[in-house]
Design a protein around this motif. Structure first.
Motif, PDB file in Angstrom:
ATOM      1  N   GLY A   1      36.796  56.986  43.302  1.00  0.00           N
ATOM      2  CA  GLY A   1      35.901  55.851  43.084  1.00  0.00           C
ATOM      3  C   GLY A   1      36.472  54.766  42.199  1.00  0.00           C
ATOM      4  N   ILE A   2      37.739  54.415  42.393  1.00  0.00           N
ATOM      5  CA  ILE A   2      38.343  53.361  41.574  1.00  0.00           C
ATOM      6  C   ILE A   2      37.786  52.005  42.014  1.00  0.00           C
ATOM      7  CG2 ILE A   2      40.484  52.374  40.732  1.00  0.00           C
ATOM      8  CD1 ILE A   2      40.110  55.398  40.163  1.00  0.00           C
ATOM      9  N   TYR A   3      37.382  51.196  41.046  1.00  0.00           N
ATOM     10  CA  TYR A   3      36.860  49.868  41.369  1.00  0.00           C
ATOM     11  C   TYR A   3      37.352  48.858  40.329  1.00  0.00           C
ATOM     12  CZ  TYR A   3      33.329  50.334  37.649  1.00  0.00           C
ATOM     13  OH  TYR A   3      32.688  50.473  36.427  1.00  0.00           O
ATOM     14  N   GLY A   4      37.346  47.585  40.730  1.00  0.00           N
ATOM     15  CA  GLY A   4      37.831  46.567  39.815  1.00  0.00           C
ATOM     16  C   GLY A   4      37.763  45.186  40.426  1.00  0.00           C
ATOM     17  N   PRO A   5      38.248  44.172  39.714  1.00  0.00           N
ATOM     18  CA  PRO A   5      38.224  42.790  40.205  1.00  0.00           C
ATOM     19  C   PRO A   5      39.032  42.624  41.491  1.00  0.00           C
ATOM     20  CG  PRO A   5      38.669  42.864  37.845  1.00  0.00           C
ATOM     21  CD  PRO A   5      38.759  44.270  38.332  1.00  0.00           C
ATOM     22  N   ASN A   6      38.673  41.600  42.256  1.00  0.00           N
ATOM     23  CA  ASN A   6      39.356  41.225  43.496  1.00  0.00           C
ATOM     24  C   ASN A   6      39.188  42.235  44.622  1.00  0.00           C
ATOM     25  OD1 ASN A   6      40.486  38.730  42.504  1.00  0.00           O
ATOM     26  ND2 ASN A   6      41.935  39.980  41.336  1.00  0.00           N
ATOM     27  N   GLN A   7      38.216  43.133  44.490  1.00  0.00           N
ATOM     28  CA  GLN A   7      37.952  44.114  45.542  1.00  0.00           C
ATOM     29  C   GLN A   7      37.221  43.431  46.701  1.00  0.00           C
ATOM     30  OE1 GLN A   7      36.061  47.511  43.834  1.00  0.00           O
ATOM     31  NE2 GLN A   7      36.632  48.890  45.488  1.00  0.00           N
ATOM     32  N   ASP A   8      37.436  43.952  47.914  1.00  0.00           N
ATOM     33  CA  ASP A   8      36.815  43.416  49.110  1.00  0.00           C
ATOM     34  C   ASP A   8      35.291  43.477  48.988  1.00  0.00           C
ATOM     35  OD1 ASP A   8      36.084  42.661  51.670  1.00  0.00           O
ATOM     36  OD2 ASP A   8      36.834  44.488  52.636  1.00  0.00           O
TER      37      ASP A   8
ATOM     38  N   VAL B   1      30.922  49.789  47.958  1.00  0.00           N
ATOM     39  CA  VAL B   1      29.530  49.672  47.515  1.00  0.00           C
ATOM     40  C   VAL B   1      29.353  48.644  46.397  1.00  0.00           C
ATOM     41  CG1 VAL B   1      27.689  50.892  46.280  1.00  0.00           C
ATOM     42  CG2 VAL B   1      28.776  51.955  48.248  1.00  0.00           C
ATOM     43  N   ILE B   2      30.106  48.759  45.324  1.00  0.00           N
ATOM     44  CA  ILE B   2      29.852  47.920  44.145  1.00  0.00           C
ATOM     45  C   ILE B   2      30.070  46.433  44.436  1.00  0.00           C
ATOM     46  CG2 ILE B   2      30.636  47.421  41.798  1.00  0.00           C
ATOM     47  CD1 ILE B   2      31.001  50.454  41.421  1.00  0.00           C
ATOM     48  N   PRO B   3      31.217  46.027  45.014  1.00  0.00           N
ATOM     49  CA  PRO B   3      31.357  44.597  45.327  1.00  0.00           C
ATOM     50  C   PRO B   3      30.392  44.113  46.408  1.00  0.00           C
ATOM     51  CG  PRO B   3      33.260  45.838  46.127  1.00  0.00           C
ATOM     52  CD  PRO B   3      32.478  46.760  45.254  1.00  0.00           C
ATOM     53  N   VAL B   4      30.042  44.976  47.358  1.00  0.00           N
ATOM     54  CA  VAL B   4      29.090  44.566  48.402  1.00  0.00           C
ATOM     55  C   VAL B   4      27.702  44.353  47.810  1.00  0.00           C
ATOM     56  CG1 VAL B   4      27.826  45.384  50.436  1.00  0.00           C
ATOM     57  CG2 VAL B   4      30.319  45.539  50.366  1.00  0.00           C
ATOM     58  N   PHE B   5      27.244  45.252  46.951  1.00  0.00           N
ATOM     59  CA  PHE B   5      25.954  45.047  46.292  1.00  0.00           C
ATOM     60  C   PHE B   5      25.975  43.778  45.443  1.00  0.00           C
ATOM     61  CE2 PHE B   5      24.329  49.748  46.157  1.00  0.00           C
ATOM     62  CZ  PHE B   5      24.178  49.712  47.530  1.00  0.00           C
ATOM     63  N   SER B   6      27.093  43.536  44.764  1.00  0.00           N
ATOM     64  CA  SER B   6      27.223  42.308  43.974  1.00  0.00           C
ATOM     65  C   SER B   6      27.136  41.079  44.869  1.00  0.00           C
ATOM     66  CB  SER B   6      28.550  42.321  43.210  1.00  0.00           C
ATOM     67  OG  SER B   6      28.610  43.400  42.304  1.00  0.00           O
TER      68      SER B   6
ATOM     69  N   VAL C   1      32.798  38.826  41.519  1.00  0.00           N
ATOM     70  CA  VAL C   1      32.363  38.490  42.868  1.00  0.00           C
ATOM     71  C   VAL C   1      31.642  37.127  42.877  1.00  0.00           C
ATOM     72  CG1 VAL C   1      30.798  39.149  44.738  1.00  0.00           C
ATOM     73  CG2 VAL C   1      32.233  40.882  43.634  1.00  0.00           C
ATOM     74  N   GLU C   2      30.809  36.899  41.897  1.00  0.00           N
ATOM     75  CA  GLU C   2      30.096  35.611  41.798  1.00  0.00           C
ATOM     76  C   GLU C   2      31.082  34.455  41.700  1.00  0.00           C
ATOM     77  OE1 GLU C   2      26.297  34.059  39.256  1.00  0.00           O
ATOM     78  OE2 GLU C   2      27.970  34.900  38.085  1.00  0.00           O
ATOM     79  N   LYS C   3      32.108  34.609  40.902  1.00  0.00           N
ATOM     80  CA  LYS C   3      33.125  33.558  40.751  1.00  0.00           C
ATOM     81  C   LYS C   3      33.845  33.297  42.039  1.00  0.00           C
ATOM     82  CE  LYS C   3      37.328  32.474  38.135  1.00  0.00           C
ATOM     83  NZ  LYS C   3      38.282  32.980  37.084  1.00  0.00           N
ATOM     84  N   ARG C   4      34.226  34.355  42.763  1.00  0.00           N
ATOM     85  CA  ARG C   4      34.973  34.175  43.997  1.00  0.00           C
ATOM     86  C   ARG C   4      34.109  33.572  45.100  1.00  0.00           C
ATOM     87  NH1 ARG C   4      37.436  39.335  45.989  1.00  0.00           N
ATOM     88  NH2 ARG C   4      36.015  40.528  44.637  1.00  0.00           N
ATOM     89  N   ILE C   5      32.831  33.968  45.167  1.00  0.00           N
ATOM     90  CA  ILE C   5      31.952  33.425  46.196  1.00  0.00           C
ATOM     91  C   ILE C   5      31.692  31.943  45.970  1.00  0.00           C
ATOM     92  CG2 ILE C   5      29.538  33.431  46.996  1.00  0.00           C
ATOM     93  CD1 ILE C   5      29.619  36.477  46.842  1.00  0.00           C
ATOM     94  N   LYS C   6      31.596  31.540  44.726  1.00  0.00           N
ATOM     95  CA  LYS C   6      31.231  30.156  44.410  1.00  0.00           C
ATOM     96  C   LYS C   6      32.418  29.214  44.295  1.00  0.00           C
ATOM     97  CE  LYS C   6      26.826  31.299  42.219  1.00  0.00           C
ATOM     98  NZ  LYS C   6      25.977  31.211  41.011  1.00  0.00           N
TER      99      LYS C   6
END
Length: 331
Positions: free
Chosen positions: A186-193, A201-206, A325-330
């Motif tokens: 379950g490794i997660y971090g910035p710049n994930q798909d 799960v985590i970036p998709v929920f974000s 995720v918010e930064k990348r989307i905007k």
């Protein structure tokens, strides 16, 4: 002087989720880095800020001749490259997932040994464990010894298990060769798909929270399944400790590398909604159900050997990912 200062390190898959922050960390340590990536799921721009400090090679590691031509003149190979995807990819293309990953791992391992790169790190996965230990909510705690008898759910897990055995055999047969194996969980971090169809799960929920109300906040199933997640900075610390340990012994691991903090998927959703500050109703899509209901892996073995534990709390990590995720989307 740092163990890493001046080390020549090859990082396969170095433009990916784990690769980029690992390369950033090792550059600061004074390493001379070569990144090998085919940029199938990542982008060269992920490493553009390091362009003057590292070498980047666009190579398909399924090509044995090209692989052997570029993996040389190094002290360490950190092998992160793998053909990965969401559960839909794993279940719709099991043959290509397994055959490509076994081929990649074999080529990289053979190239390292043939060209005298004698310190090797392999990124394995909790997917090596039997599905029977993960298909019920009250699943038992999984230790490193539970990989046998083998019955992974996905061909991805079978490929990882086969490659682990190849590495064990290489260490046994070649007395100059040493290796470490981490089973990342379950490794997660910035710049994930964060794509709604292919992301984790985590970036998709974000993503859903950032785009709400234009996008519904939906989870698959009832959200009762449990997971553990490990923030990338913690995983990198453990990776480095495992490689450093190879100065003392020839084989390190396999170690479960993750967090012992269990959380339900629905609780992750609620935490991300709270972070967003929005009034968002969470919907459950009962037509889609998780194939893994619990993934409760013990990380006591790595703690006893190296004194390592994940220290980033899930709340701290989720806030970092939401902002990323918010930064990348905007943008």
């Amino acid at each position: 002087m740092s163990y890493w200062n001046g080390k020549r390190v090859i990082v396969t898959g170095g433009a990916g989720l784990i690769g980029v922050p690992l390369v950033e960390n090792l550059v600061k340590e004074g390493c001379k880095i070569t990144v090998i990536d085919n940029f199938f799921r990542s982008k060269p721009e992920n490493l553009s800020h390091l362009a003057l400090e590292i070498e980047v090679l666009d190579i398909d590691l399924r090509d044995s001749l090209r692989t052997r031509a570029v993996i040389h003149d190094a002290d360490i190979v950190i092998h992160l490259a793998s053909k990965v995807g969401g559960i839909g990819v794993y279940t719709s293309a099991p043959y290509s997932i397994m055959s490509d990953n076994v081929l990649i791992d074999t080529n990289v391992l053979q190239a390292a040994m043939a060209n005298g790169v004698n310190t090797f790190f392999y990124a394995s996965s909790a997917h090596v464990y039997p599905h029977e230990l993960q298909n019920k909510i009250d699943a038992p705690i999984i230790t490193e010894n539970d990989d046998i008898p083998a019955s992974p759910l996905l061909s991805y897990g079978w490929a990882k298990l086969q490659s682990e055995m190849q590495i064990r055999c290489a260490v046994y047969e070649n007395r100059n060769f040493k290796a470490a194996i981490a089973r990342y969980i379950g490794i997660y971090g910035p710049n994930q798909d964060y794509d709604l169809q292919t992301g984790s799960v985590i970036p998709v929920f974000s993503h859903r929270a950032v785009k709400y109300p234009d996008v519904d906040f939906t989870i698959w199933g009832d959200g009762e399944e449990t997971r553990s997640y490990c923030y990338i900075d913690d995983a990198i610390e453990c990776t480095k400790l495992m490689i450093e340990k190879l100065d003392d012994i020839r084989f390190v691991g396999p170690f479960n590398v993750g967090s012992s903090e269990q959380i339900k998927i629905k609780d992750i959703a609620r935490k991300i909604v709270d972070i967003s500050g929005k009034d968002i109703p969470i919907k459950c899509d009962m037509r889609k159900k998780a194939s893994i209901l619990a993934q409760n892996c013990s990380c006591e073995k790595v703690y006893k050997s190296l004194g390592w534990r994940a220290t980033t709390s899930i709340d701290e990590g989720l806030e970092k990912i939401y902002k990323d995720v918010e930064k990348r989307i905007k943008q």
